[in-house]
Scaffold this motif. Structure first.
Motif, PDB file in Angstrom:
ATOM      1  N   ARG A 124       0.808  -1.160   0.199  1.00  0.00           N
ATOM      2  CA  ARG A 124      -0.092  -0.049  -0.027  1.00  0.00           C
ATOM      3  C   ARG A 124       0.972   1.294  -0.090  1.00  0.00           C
ATOM      4  O   ARG A 124       0.663   2.132  -0.729  1.00  0.00           O
ATOM      5  CB  ARG A 124      -0.880  -0.044   1.209  1.00  0.00           C
ATOM      6  N   VAL A 125       1.713   1.219   0.982  1.00  0.00           N
ATOM      7  CA  VAL A 125       2.678   2.281   0.963  1.00  0.00           C
ATOM      8  C   VAL A 125       3.667   2.703  -0.142  1.00  0.00           C
ATOM      9  O   VAL A 125       3.521   3.858  -0.819  1.00  0.00           O
ATOM     10  CB  VAL A 125       3.798   2.357   2.245  1.00  0.00           C
ATOM     11  N   ALA A 126       4.029   1.600  -0.608  1.00  0.00           N
ATOM     12  CA  ALA A 126       4.976   1.563  -1.805  1.00  0.00           C
ATOM     13  C   ALA A 126       4.173   2.137  -3.040  1.00  0.00           C
ATOM     14  O   ALA A 126       4.564   3.074  -3.983  1.00  0.00           O
ATOM     15  CB  ALA A 126       5.437   0.301  -2.068  1.00  0.00           C
ATOM     16  N   LEU A 129       3.249   5.995  -2.537  1.00  0.00           N
ATOM     17  CA  LEU A 129       4.543   6.985  -2.619  1.00  0.00           C
ATOM     18  C   LEU A 129       4.812   6.973  -4.053  1.00  0.00           C
ATOM     19  O   LEU A 129       5.238   8.064  -4.428  1.00  0.00           O
ATOM     20  CB  LEU A 129       5.689   6.379  -1.755  1.00  0.00           C
ATOM     21  N   LYS A 130       4.626   6.166  -4.821  1.00  0.00           N
ATOM     22  CA  LYS A 130       5.073   6.188  -6.244  1.00  0.00           C
ATOM     23  C   LYS A 130       4.030   6.915  -6.965  1.00  0.00           C
ATOM     24  O   LYS A 130       4.421   8.073  -7.680  1.00  0.00           O
ATOM     25  CB  LYS A 130       5.056   4.742  -6.818  1.00  0.00           C
ATOM     26  N   THR A 131       2.683   7.140  -6.593  1.00  0.00           N
ATOM     27  CA  THR A 131       1.787   7.793  -7.074  1.00  0.00           C
ATOM     28  C   THR A 131       2.039   9.181  -6.939  1.00  0.00           C
ATOM     29  O   THR A 131       1.590  10.396  -7.471  1.00  0.00           O
ATOM     30  CB  THR A 131       0.201   7.415  -7.100  1.00  0.00           C
ATOM     31  N   LYS A 132       2.509   9.453  -5.610  1.00  0.00           N
ATOM     32  CA  LYS A 132       2.562  10.992  -5.225  1.00  0.00           C
ATOM     33  C   LYS A 132       3.978  11.480  -5.603  1.00  0.00           C
ATOM     34  O   LYS A 132       4.295  12.624  -5.412  1.00  0.00           O
ATOM     35  CB  LYS A 132       2.615  10.862  -3.535  1.00  0.00           C
ATOM     36  N   GLY A 133       4.751  10.776  -6.571  1.00  0.00           N
ATOM     37  CA  GLY A 133       5.936  11.255  -7.167  1.00  0.00           C
ATOM     38  C   GLY A 133       7.277  10.944  -6.329  1.00  0.00           C
ATOM     39  O   GLY A 133       8.318  11.562  -6.636  1.00  0.00           O
ATOM     40  N   PHE A 134       7.149  10.258  -5.112  1.00  0.00           N
ATOM     41  CA  PHE A 134       8.368  10.027  -4.689  1.00  0.00           C
ATOM     42  C   PHE A 134       9.262   9.025  -5.313  1.00  0.00           C
ATOM     43  O   PHE A 134       8.731   7.992  -5.790  1.00  0.00           O
ATOM     44  CB  PHE A 134       8.269   9.436  -2.845  1.00  0.00           C
ATOM     45  N   ASP A 144      15.813  -7.425  12.363  1.00  0.00           N
ATOM     46  CA  ASP A 144      14.535  -7.893  12.886  1.00  0.00           C
ATOM     47  C   ASP A 144      13.523  -8.206  12.204  1.00  0.00           C
ATOM     48  O   ASP A 144      12.415  -8.116  12.449  1.00  0.00           O
ATOM     49  CB  ASP A 144      14.284  -6.688  14.269  1.00  0.00           C
ATOM     50  N   GLU A 145      13.870  -8.136  10.793  1.00  0.00           N
ATOM     51  CA  GLU A 145      12.598  -8.247   9.934  1.00  0.00           C
ATOM     52  C   GLU A 145      11.799  -7.096   9.193  1.00  0.00           C
ATOM     53  O   GLU A 145      10.783  -7.000   8.933  1.00  0.00           O
ATOM     54  CB  GLU A 145      12.220  -9.498   9.857  1.00  0.00           C
ATOM     55  N   SER A 146      12.315  -5.889  10.160  1.00  0.00           N
ATOM     56  CA  SER A 146      11.622  -4.585   9.704  1.00  0.00           C
ATOM     57  C   SER A 146      11.963  -4.018   8.253  1.00  0.00           C
ATOM     58  O   SER A 146      12.978  -4.682   7.664  1.00  0.00           O
ATOM     59  CB  SER A 146      12.003  -3.514  10.531  1.00  0.00           C
ATOM     60  N   ILE A 147      11.139  -3.560   7.446  1.00  0.00           N
ATOM     61  CA  ILE A 147      11.533  -3.185   6.098  1.00  0.00           C
ATOM     62  C   ILE A 147      11.660  -1.518   6.334  1.00  0.00           C
ATOM     63  O   ILE A 147      10.777  -0.767   7.009  1.00  0.00           O
ATOM     64  CB  ILE A 147      10.323  -3.311   5.200  1.00  0.00           C
ATOM     65  N   ARG A 148      12.738  -0.885   5.982  1.00  0.00           N
ATOM     66  CA  ARG A 148      13.079   0.147   5.872  1.00  0.00           C
ATOM     67  C   ARG A 148      13.028   0.870   4.370  1.00  0.00           C
ATOM     68  O   ARG A 148      13.765   0.252   3.616  1.00  0.00           O
ATOM     69  CB  ARG A 148      14.194   0.758   6.645  1.00  0.00           C
ATOM     70  N   ILE A 149      12.063   1.809   4.350  1.00  0.00           N
ATOM     71  CA  ILE A 149      12.384   2.584   2.911  1.00  0.00           C
ATOM     72  C   ILE A 149      12.546   4.046   3.195  1.00  0.00           C
ATOM     73  O   ILE A 149      12.091   4.563   3.823  1.00  0.00           O
ATOM     74  CB  ILE A 149      10.782   2.348   2.322  1.00  0.00           C
ATOM     75  N   ASN A 150      13.328   4.558   2.293  1.00  0.00           N
ATOM     76  CA  ASN A 150      13.645   5.903   2.398  1.00  0.00           C
ATOM     77  C   ASN A 150      13.680   6.458   1.230  1.00  0.00           C
ATOM     78  O   ASN A 150      14.019   6.044   0.027  1.00  0.00           O
ATOM     79  CB  ASN A 150      15.394   6.013   2.746  1.00  0.00           C
ATOM     80  N   VAL A 151      12.505   7.486   1.034  1.00  0.00           N
ATOM     81  CA  VAL A 151      12.031   8.136  -0.360  1.00  0.00           C
ATOM     82  C   VAL A 151      12.123   9.492  -0.256  1.00  0.00           C
ATOM     83  O   VAL A 151      12.555  10.184   0.917  1.00  0.00           O
ATOM     84  CB  VAL A 151      10.341   7.821  -0.520  1.00  0.00           C
ATOM     85  N   ARG A 152      12.353  10.284  -1.282  1.00  0.00           N
ATOM     86  CA  ARG A 152      12.607  11.592  -1.635  1.00  0.00           C
ATOM     87  C   ARG A 152      11.711  12.072  -2.697  1.00  0.00           C
ATOM     88  O   ARG A 152      11.533  11.339  -3.853  1.00  0.00           O
ATOM     89  CB  ARG A 152      14.050  11.880  -1.991  1.00  0.00           C
ATOM     90  N   ARG A 153      11.450  13.338  -2.780  1.00  0.00           N
ATOM     91  CA  ARG A 153      10.827  14.074  -3.610  1.00  0.00           C
ATOM     92  C   ARG A 153      11.106  15.587  -3.679  1.00  0.00           C
ATOM     93  O   ARG A 153      11.345  16.002  -2.586  1.00  0.00           O
ATOM     94  CB  ARG A 153       9.354  13.857  -4.043  1.00  0.00           C
ATOM     95  N   TYR A 154      11.470  16.192  -4.859  1.00  0.00           N
ATOM     96  CA  TYR A 154      11.682  17.727  -4.882  1.00  0.00           C
ATOM     97  C   TYR A 154      10.338  18.433  -5.149  1.00  0.00           C
ATOM     98  O   TYR A 154       9.717  17.999  -6.117  1.00  0.00           O
ATOM     99  CB  TYR A 154      12.623  17.887  -5.905  1.00  0.00           C
ATOM    100  N   VAL A 155      10.110  19.556  -4.503  1.00  0.00           N
ATOM    101  CA  VAL A 155       9.082  20.461  -4.714  1.00  0.00           C
ATOM    102  C   VAL A 155       9.495  21.715  -4.839  1.00  0.00           C
ATOM    103  O   VAL A 155      10.520  22.095  -4.486  1.00  0.00           O
ATOM    104  CB  VAL A 155       8.182  20.244  -3.707  1.00  0.00           C
ATOM    105  N   GLU A 156       8.631  22.738  -5.722  1.00  0.00           N
ATOM    106  CA  GLU A 156       8.941  23.961  -5.810  1.00  0.00           C
ATOM    107  C   GLU A 156       8.794  24.787  -4.670  1.00  0.00           C
ATOM    108  O   GLU A 156       7.841  24.579  -3.962  1.00  0.00           O
ATOM    109  CB  GLU A 156       7.996  24.365  -7.044  1.00  0.00           C
TER     110      GLU A 156
END
Lengths: 156, 69
Positions: A124-126, A129-134, A144-156
Motif C-alpha cells: 500500500r505504502v509503496a 508513494l509512487k503515485t505521489k512522485g516519490f 529484526d525483519e523490519s522493512i526500511r524505505i527511504n524516499v525523496r521528492r523535490y518540490v517547488e
C-alpha cells in the motif's frame, strides 16, 4: 527533522489487495498456495484435525469483486492455512494440521497474520508513494525483519 | 527546489514509524494526514523544531556598487 509518526495498520481493501499480501506473506514463510477456489467442507477429516482460527481485528475486506465463500488455501508440510472473509467483512486466518498442538498452530497463525499485515502495508505504502512522485533512495530488510524505505521528492 | 524526504520503517507486526524530513510548517501535517490515511490509525506523533520554522522563503539581495575613485 519535521515530525515523527507511529501508525497502527488497518488491513482494508478489496480481495485482490488481500491476495497480493497473502502471496507475499506465504512466499516469505515458505507456504505454498494450494488452491483459491471455494472449498467443500471436508467434515470427515476436519473432526480429527486440531484447528486454530484468528480474526484480524483491524481489518476489512471489501465484498466487491469477491465470490461468496472464496478463500485462499496455503500449505506448509502438513499444516494447512485458510484465509477468507467472514460475514462481518473481517479477514480470518484458520490453521489446521494433524499431530500439531493448539499452541503450535496458534504460533503459525500469529506469524502469518503479522507477515500478511506487513506485506499489505508495504504494498500500500509503496504504491501510494509512487503515485505521489516519490523516488526510492534506498530500501532494506533489517535484522529484526523490519522493512526500511527511504524516499525523496523535490518540490517547488 | 525543496527536498522532502520520508523514512518509513514497517515493523514485523506491521506497525509503521514515519519520519518526515525537510518539510516545514503545516506541510508536514499534510504529509502526516496522508500517510495516516494510507496506513490506518495514528498512535503517536511528535513535532520537531523544524515544524515551527516558517515555510516561506526569505530572500536577501545583496548589491555592491563598485566605484572607481
Amino acid at each position: 527533522m519535521s515530525t515523527v509518526l507511529v501508525l497502527v495498520p488497518i488491513v482494508s481493501g478489496g480481495w485482490p489487495l488481500i491476495t497480493a499480501a497473502v502471496a507475499g506473506a506465504a512466499s516469505a514463510l515458505g507456504l505454498v498456495v494450494k488452491e483459491t477456489a471455494k472449498q467443500e467442507i471436508e467434515d470427515a477429516n476436519q473432526e480429527q484435525l486440531q484447528q486454530v482460527q484468528v480474526e484480524l481485528a483491524e481489518s476489512e475486506i471489501l465484498a466487491q469483486s469477491m465470490v461468496t465463500g472464496q478463500e485462499i488455501v496455503l500449505v506448509k508440510g502438513d499444516i494447512e492455512l485458510r484465509v477468507r472473509r467472514d460475514e462481518r467483512g473481517r479477514c480470518v486466518v484458520c490453521a489446521a494440521g494433524k499431530g500439531h498442538s493448539e499452541a503450535e498452530l496458534k504460533q503459525m497463525v500469529d506469524q502469518f497474520t503479522q507477515k500478511l499485515t506487513q506485506c499489505f502495508v508495504y504494498n500500500r505504502v509503496a504504491t501510494e508513494l509512487k503515485t505521489k512522485g516519490f523516488q526510492v533512495v534506498d530500501e532494506e530488510v533489517m535484522q529484526d525483519e523490519s522493512i526500511r524505505i527511504n524516499v525523496r521528492r523535490y518540490v517547488e | 527546489m525543496a527536498q522532502h524526504e520520508v523514512e518509513i520503517v514497517i515493523s514485523p507486526s506491521g506497525e509503521v514509524k514515519v519520519h518526515i524530513k525537510g518539510v516545514k510548517g503545516k506541510g508536514c501535517l499534510e504529509y502526516a494526514a496522508w500517510l495516516t490515511e494510507i496506513v490506518g490509525k495514528l498512535k503517536d506523533q511528535k513535532l520537531t523544531s523544524e515544524y515551527y520554522e516558517p515555510d516561506t522563503k526569505a530572500r536577501i539581495d545583496l548589491r555592491q556598487e563598485l566605484r572607481n575613485e
